[in-house]
Design a protein around this motif. Sequence first.
Motif, PDB file in Angstrom:
ATOM      1  N   LYS A 218      25.533   5.804  -2.393  1.00  0.00           N
ATOM      2  CA  LYS A 218      25.754   5.117  -1.129  1.00  0.00           C
ATOM      3  C   LYS A 218      24.494   4.356  -0.750  1.00  0.00           C
ATOM      4  CE  LYS A 218      29.119   8.441   0.695  1.00  0.00           C
ATOM      5  NZ  LYS A 218      29.452   9.367   1.814  1.00  0.00           N
ATOM      6  N   PRO A 219      24.621   3.064  -0.377  1.00  0.00           N
ATOM      7  CA  PRO A 219      23.424   2.264  -0.077  1.00  0.00           C
ATOM      8  C   PRO A 219      22.707   2.760   1.175  1.00  0.00           C
ATOM      9  CG  PRO A 219      25.419   1.058   0.504  1.00  0.00           C
ATOM     10  CD  PRO A 219      25.871   2.287  -0.221  1.00  0.00           C
ATOM     11  N   ILE A 220      21.394   2.701   1.133  1.00  0.00           N
ATOM     12  CA  ILE A 220      20.560   3.101   2.255  1.00  0.00           C
ATOM     13  C   ILE A 220      19.340   2.176   2.276  1.00  0.00           C
ATOM     14  CG2 ILE A 220      19.416   4.856   0.824  1.00  0.00           C
ATOM     15  CD1 ILE A 220      19.030   6.527   3.327  1.00  0.00           C
ATOM     16  N   GLN A 221      18.956   1.740   3.461  1.00  0.00           N
ATOM     17  CA  GLN A 221      17.882   0.758   3.575  1.00  0.00           C
ATOM     18  C   GLN A 221      16.513   1.435   3.664  1.00  0.00           C
ATOM     19  OE1 GLN A 221      18.272  -2.711   3.328  1.00  0.00           O
ATOM     20  NE2 GLN A 221      20.251  -1.918   2.635  1.00  0.00           N
ATOM     21  N   MET A 222      15.538   0.792   3.046  1.00  0.00           N
ATOM     22  CA  MET A 222      14.159   1.265   3.052  1.00  0.00           C
ATOM     23  C   MET A 222      13.299   0.293   3.858  1.00  0.00           C
ATOM     24  SD  MET A 222      13.984   1.926  -1.063  1.00  0.00           S
ATOM     25  CE  MET A 222      12.285   2.486  -1.041  1.00  0.00           C
ATOM     26  N   ASP A 223      12.252   0.819   4.501  1.00  0.00           N
ATOM     27  CA  ASP A 223      11.315  -0.059   5.200  1.00  0.00           C
ATOM     28  C   ASP A 223      10.450  -0.829   4.214  1.00  0.00           C
ATOM     29  OD1 ASP A 223      12.169   0.748   7.719  1.00  0.00           O
ATOM     30  OD2 ASP A 223      10.758   2.427   7.780  1.00  0.00           O
ATOM     31  N   MET A 224      10.082  -0.172   3.112  1.00  0.00           N
ATOM     32  CA  MET A 224       9.236  -0.781   2.091  1.00  0.00           C
ATOM     33  C   MET A 224       9.808  -0.441   0.712  1.00  0.00           C
ATOM     34  SD  MET A 224       6.510  -2.411   3.396  1.00  0.00           S
ATOM     35  CE  MET A 224       5.143  -2.274   2.234  1.00  0.00           C
ATOM     36  N   PRO A 225       9.833  -1.400  -0.200  1.00  0.00           N
ATOM     37  CA  PRO A 225      10.379  -1.126  -1.531  1.00  0.00           C
ATOM     38  C   PRO A 225       9.362  -0.431  -2.426  1.00  0.00           C
ATOM     39  CG  PRO A 225       9.653  -3.394  -1.423  1.00  0.00           C
ATOM     40  CD  PRO A 225       9.446  -2.814  -0.047  1.00  0.00           C
ATOM     41  N   ALA A 226       9.849   0.123  -3.522  1.00  0.00           N
ATOM     42  CA  ALA A 226       8.961   0.653  -4.548  1.00  0.00           C
ATOM     43  C   ALA A 226       8.132  -0.472  -5.137  1.00  0.00           C
ATOM     44  CB  ALA A 226       9.773   1.344  -5.636  1.00  0.00           C
ATOM     45  N   GLN A 227       6.956  -0.130  -5.680  1.00  0.00           N
ATOM     46  CA  GLN A 227       6.045  -1.141  -6.194  1.00  0.00           C
ATOM     47  C   GLN A 227       5.633  -0.820  -7.629  1.00  0.00           C
ATOM     48  OE1 GLN A 227       2.638  -1.592  -3.622  1.00  0.00           O
ATOM     49  NE2 GLN A 227       3.854  -1.483  -1.748  1.00  0.00           N
ATOM     50  N   ASN A 228       5.272  -1.861  -8.337  1.00  0.00           N
ATOM     51  CA  ASN A 228       4.695  -1.707  -9.673  1.00  0.00           C
ATOM     52  C   ASN A 228       3.232  -2.140  -9.588  1.00  0.00           C
ATOM     53  OD1 ASN A 228       3.850  -1.926 -12.359  1.00  0.00           O
ATOM     54  ND2 ASN A 228       5.869  -2.556 -13.078  1.00  0.00           N
ATOM     55  N   LYS A 229       2.335  -1.148  -9.691  1.00  0.00           N
ATOM     56  CA  LYS A 229       0.905  -1.425  -9.605  1.00  0.00           C
ATOM     57  C   LYS A 229       0.241  -1.078 -10.936  1.00  0.00           C
ATOM     58  CE  LYS A 229       0.517  -2.583  -5.187  1.00  0.00           C
ATOM     59  NZ  LYS A 229       0.013  -3.911  -4.719  1.00  0.00           N
ATOM     60  N   ASN A 230      -0.191  -2.106 -11.643  1.00  0.00           N
ATOM     61  CA  ASN A 230      -0.886  -1.899 -12.917  1.00  0.00           C
ATOM     62  C   ASN A 230      -0.087  -1.017 -13.871  1.00  0.00           C
ATOM     63  OD1 ASN A 230      -3.139  -3.385 -11.940  1.00  0.00           O
ATOM     64  ND2 ASN A 230      -3.893  -1.546 -10.899  1.00  0.00           N
ATOM     65  N   GLY A 231       1.225  -1.265 -13.915  1.00  0.00           N
ATOM     66  CA  GLY A 231       2.074  -0.511 -14.827  1.00  0.00           C
ATOM     67  C   GLY A 231       2.527   0.833 -14.300  1.00  0.00           C
ATOM     68  N   ARG A 232       2.121   1.205 -13.092  1.00  0.00           N
ATOM     69  CA  ARG A 232       2.540   2.455 -12.468  1.00  0.00           C
ATOM     70  C   ARG A 232       3.601   2.156 -11.409  1.00  0.00           C
ATOM     71  NH1 ARG A 232      -0.270   7.366 -14.044  1.00  0.00           N
ATOM     72  NH2 ARG A 232      -1.986   6.669 -15.347  1.00  0.00           N
ATOM     73  N   ILE A 233       4.683   2.929 -11.441  1.00  0.00           N
ATOM     74  CA  ILE A 233       5.722   2.777 -10.431  1.00  0.00           C
ATOM     75  C   ILE A 233       5.381   3.685  -9.257  1.00  0.00           C
ATOM     76  CG2 ILE A 233       8.182   2.906  -9.929  1.00  0.00           C
ATOM     77  CD1 ILE A 233       7.359   0.804 -12.004  1.00  0.00           C
ATOM     78  N   LEU A 234       5.209   3.074  -8.075  1.00  0.00           N
ATOM     79  CA  LEU A 234       4.864   3.808  -6.863  1.00  0.00           C
ATOM     80  C   LEU A 234       6.043   3.762  -5.904  1.00  0.00           C
ATOM     81  CD1 LEU A 234       1.254   2.394  -6.314  1.00  0.00           C
ATOM     82  CD2 LEU A 234       1.901   4.474  -7.516  1.00  0.00           C
ATOM     83  N   VAL A 235       6.406   4.925  -5.360  1.00  0.00           N
ATOM     84  CA  VAL A 235       7.543   4.999  -4.453  1.00  0.00           C
ATOM     85  C   VAL A 235       7.073   5.466  -3.084  1.00  0.00           C
ATOM     86  CG1 VAL A 235       9.224   5.413  -6.277  1.00  0.00           C
ATOM     87  CG2 VAL A 235       8.074   7.360  -5.219  1.00  0.00           C
ATOM     88  N   PRO A 236       7.750   5.026  -2.002  1.00  0.00           N
ATOM     89  CA  PRO A 236       7.360   5.447  -0.638  1.00  0.00           C
ATOM     90  C   PRO A 236       7.700   6.916  -0.426  1.00  0.00           C
ATOM     91  CG  PRO A 236       9.365   4.120  -0.571  1.00  0.00           C
ATOM     92  CD  PRO A 236       8.884   4.075  -1.984  1.00  0.00           C
ATOM     93  N   ILE A 237       6.665   7.728  -0.282  1.00  0.00           N
ATOM     94  CA  ILE A 237       6.842   9.174  -0.320  1.00  0.00           C
ATOM     95  C   ILE A 237       7.659   9.697   0.859  1.00  0.00           C
ATOM     96  CG2 ILE A 237       4.642   9.628   0.829  1.00  0.00           C
ATOM     97  CD1 ILE A 237       6.338  11.712  -1.952  1.00  0.00           C
ATOM     98  N   ARG A 238       7.459   9.168   2.059  1.00  0.00           N
ATOM     99  CA  ARG A 238       8.215   9.686   3.209  1.00  0.00           C
ATOM    100  C   ARG A 238       9.699   9.424   3.027  1.00  0.00           C
ATOM    101  NH1 ARG A 238       7.341  11.457   8.316  1.00  0.00           N
ATOM    102  NH2 ARG A 238       5.097  11.041   8.191  1.00  0.00           N
ATOM    103  N   PHE A 239      10.056   8.215   2.607  1.00  0.00           N
ATOM    104  CA  PHE A 239      11.469   7.883   2.422  1.00  0.00           C
ATOM    105  C   PHE A 239      12.097   8.787   1.372  1.00  0.00           C
ATOM    106  CE2 PHE A 239      14.706   5.710  -0.080  1.00  0.00           C
ATOM    107  CZ  PHE A 239      15.645   5.418   0.904  1.00  0.00           C
TER     108      PHE A 239
END
Length: 301
Positions: free
Chosen positions: A106-127
């Motif tokens: 089910k779709p759910i909206q995020m305030d900030m998207p996941a990011q790719n930083k120097n080959g590392r996938i970073l996800v918003p921890i609170r969400f």
Amino acid sequence: MRKIISGLILVLSLSLMNHSLAFAEATVMTEKDVRPIEVVVNGEFIKMDVHPLMDKNHLFVPIRALASLGLSYSFNPSTKITTVQNKNGDYLKIGVNSKTAYKNEKPIQMDMPAQNKNGRILVPIRFVTESLGYKVQFESIRKFVFINSKDYSFDTKLLYQDDLQAARKAAIALPINADFKTLGTLDGYRLHQYSFPVGRADTYYLNDGTYTFVQIIDGKAIAIGQLLESDHSQVAGNVSPDMSLDTDPIMEPYNHGNVIFFDNNDGTARAGYTNDNKKRVDIDTEMNIYSDIIQKLPDHR
């Protein structure tokens, strides 16, 4: 007690008469000297090869750190979709640079998207964690993130166990709560120093350029007040302006001596105390994880 010298780098000697403090020396801090954000999950500090990133007041962690939270994850390099699942089978699908995630499809909206930083996938921890049933708290004093499962509760008996090292590790793994406006965190101040009364784990003070006096009451770490190291007229909470670190009642628990633990800022930590012969003892150890700052000391210190 010697006069406490304001500054930023602890000198490799301690004045340890009664409740004495480690000395510090001023220096210019660079970006690499800024203390990384630590994460505590269910009362345990988590070791991460890449520390969390703060971006626009949102905290991001590398997906491989999620395993430490009891979450499983996978990443599809073709679709750039990260799937995170908890032990109950609930899962999230998160796309890099997309604000639309999917919880159990089910779709759910995020305030900030996941990011790719120097080959590392970073996800918003609170969400991620709150979506999958965790509680998140950010402590502004040390800039630590605390994540607890909904069924987790702190066992106050941990503070009074015979193993003082474990008791003190449990103490610093509690978020510090304050019911007053704090003095804030000094920009670039990396070092942390904890002082405990001899034989106790239920009270301590933290020095990170500001002294924060803490009591643990009913399993909660409560900040009594704060004092700026470089200017004792700058106080907050239940601390008197220009208080004396020798005679103020807030220091009464330390009248029979204290032990000091601090980060050397080089991958090691140091413990210091005065032994029964009135001689200073310093012990260094490697820091593989933040809680290694608390060392095991002899004679129930």
